[in-house]
Write an enzyme that holds these catalytic residues in place. Structure first.
Site, short mmCIF file in Angstrom:
data_model
loop_
_atom_site.label_atom_id
_atom_site.label_comp_id
_atom_site.label_asym_id
_atom_site.label_seq_id
_atom_site.Cartn_x
_atom_site.Cartn_y
_atom_site.Cartn_z
N HIS A 206 -5.16 -6.29 3.94
CA HIS A 206 -4.13 -5.25 4.05
C HIS A 206 -3.42 -5.36 5.40
O HIS A 206 -4.06 -5.22 6.44
CB HIS A 206 -4.77 -3.86 3.91
CG HIS A 206 -5.27 -3.58 2.53
ND1 HIS A 206 -4.70 -2.64 1.70
CD2 HIS A 206 -6.26 -4.16 1.81
CE1 HIS A 206 -5.34 -2.64 0.54
NE2 HIS A 206 -6.29 -3.54 0.59
N GLN B 3 -5.51 -0.43 -3.54
CA GLN B 3 -6.25 -1.53 -4.19
C GLN B 3 -7.19 -0.99 -5.25
O GLN B 3 -7.37 -1.59 -6.31
CB GLN B 3 -7.01 -2.33 -3.11
CG GLN B 3 -7.70 -3.56 -3.68
CD GLN B 3 -8.42 -4.37 -2.62
OE1 GLN B 3 -7.98 -4.43 -1.46
NE2 GLN B 3 -9.50 -5.01 -2.98
N CYS C 216 0.84 -1.19 0.00
CA CYS C 216 0.00 0.00 0.00
C CYS C 216 0.87 1.24 0.00
O CYS C 216 1.93 1.28 0.64
CB CYS C 216 -0.97 0.00 1.17
SG CYS C 216 -0.32 0.63 2.72
N GLU C 217 0.42 2.22 -0.74
CA GLU C 217 1.25 3.42 -0.88
C GLU C 217 1.17 4.33 0.34
O GLU C 217 1.93 5.29 0.45
CB GLU C 217 0.88 4.18 -2.15
CG GLU C 217 -0.52 4.76 -2.16
CD GLU C 217 -0.85 5.37 -3.52
OE1 GLU C 217 -0.34 4.89 -4.54
OE2 GLU C 217 -1.63 6.34 -3.53
N HIS C 218 0.29 4.04 1.28
CA HIS C 218 0.17 4.87 2.47
C HIS C 218 1.11 4.44 3.58
O HIS C 218 1.58 5.27 4.36
CB HIS C 218 -1.28 4.88 2.98
CG HIS C 218 -2.25 5.35 1.95
ND1 HIS C 218 -3.41 4.67 1.64
CD2 HIS C 218 -2.20 6.42 1.13
CE1 HIS C 218 -4.05 5.32 0.67
NE2 HIS C 218 -3.33 6.38 0.35
N HIS C 219 1.35 3.12 3.70
CA HIS C 219 2.20 2.62 4.78
C HIS C 219 3.36 1.78 4.27
O HIS C 219 4.18 1.34 5.06
CB HIS C 219 1.37 1.76 5.75
CG HIS C 219 0.19 2.48 6.33
ND1 HIS C 219 -1.07 2.42 5.79
CD2 HIS C 219 0.11 3.31 7.40
CE1 HIS C 219 -1.90 3.17 6.49
NE2 HIS C 219 -1.21 3.73 7.47
N CYS D 43 -1.50 -3.30 6.74
CA CYS D 43 -1.54 -2.05 7.51
C CYS D 43 -2.78 -2.00 8.41
O CYS D 43 -2.82 -1.27 9.39
CB CYS D 43 -1.46 -0.82 6.60
SG CYS D 43 -2.77 -0.68 5.39
ZN LIG Z 1 -1.91 1.11 4.24
#
Ligand SMILES: [Zn+2]
Length: 209
Positions: free
Chosen positions: A167, A139, A98-101, A169
């Protein structure tokens, strides 16, 4: 502000090399910094080779930046003896981040399409899932990129993509909920806005399990 204006969606984003890719030594130094930030000693025996291993594994986990998803679909087989019904490829496993975490999310992608001018080898659909998965992703974006790429390359009458993933995260940090599955869908062409066609896709997916 300038950066925001230049931002493009992942599908059209150029390889990071255009921004001046850091050297391997710089990447390894960054991993040493993160180890020290976590509270450990990057110079101790067990960790001394870790930055090298992490950077090497990044080469594999993020190899999708160096791949052209359209190339996998370049060879179209036109002789299908008039076959015009849905082609369905189920349960294509993938691992993405995931590009956030930058935490892994993993699951399965399912692709259905109505051919117009031909079909592609089934393994090629798995290849494009892999190419998009091996980038920093959401996703939702990945689901849309797969549908768009298949639609563009094959000029289909319609594409349906369903992705299910867990996920990390969510399961190992933050709310810490295990076994939660996220489902995303994207429909193009005759699937779009036609709930009967969407239902047929979903029924074929479930029925074949
Ligand atoms: Zn994430």
């Amino acid at each position: 502000m300038d950066d925001l204006v230049k931002f493009k969606p992942a599908a059209t984003r150029a390889a990071p090399a255009t921004r001046g890719r850091p050297s391997r030594e710089e990447a390894e130094a960054a991993v040493r910094t993160l180890i020290a930030w976590a509270g450990d000693d990057p110079e101790r025996e067990g960790l001394i080779d870790t930055p090298r291993r992490v950077v090497k594994s990044y080469e594999e986990l993020f190899s999708g930046y160096g791949e052209d998803p359209n190339a996998a679909l370049a060879r179209v087989f036109k002789e299908v003896d008039g076959y015009a019904d849905m082609v369905l490829v189920r349960d294509i496993p993938f691992v993405s981040h995931c590009e956030h975490h930058m935490a892994p999310f993993l699951g399965k992608a399912n692709i259905g399409y109505y051919p117009r001018n031909g079909v592609v080898g089934l393994s090629k659909l798995a290849r494009i899932v892999d190419t998009f998965a091996k980038r920093l992703q959401t996703q939702e974006a990945m689901t849309a990129q797969i549908a768009e790429t298949v639609d563009d390359a094959l000029k289909t009458r319609g594409v349906a993509v369903l992705v299910e993933a867990e996920h990390m995260c969510m399961s190992i940090r933050g709310v810490r909920k295990h076994g939660v599955s996220t489902t995303t869908t994207q429909f193009t062409g005759l699937f779009q806005g036609d709930s009967n066609e969407q239902m047929r896709f979903l029924t074929l997916l479930r029925g074949a399990r």
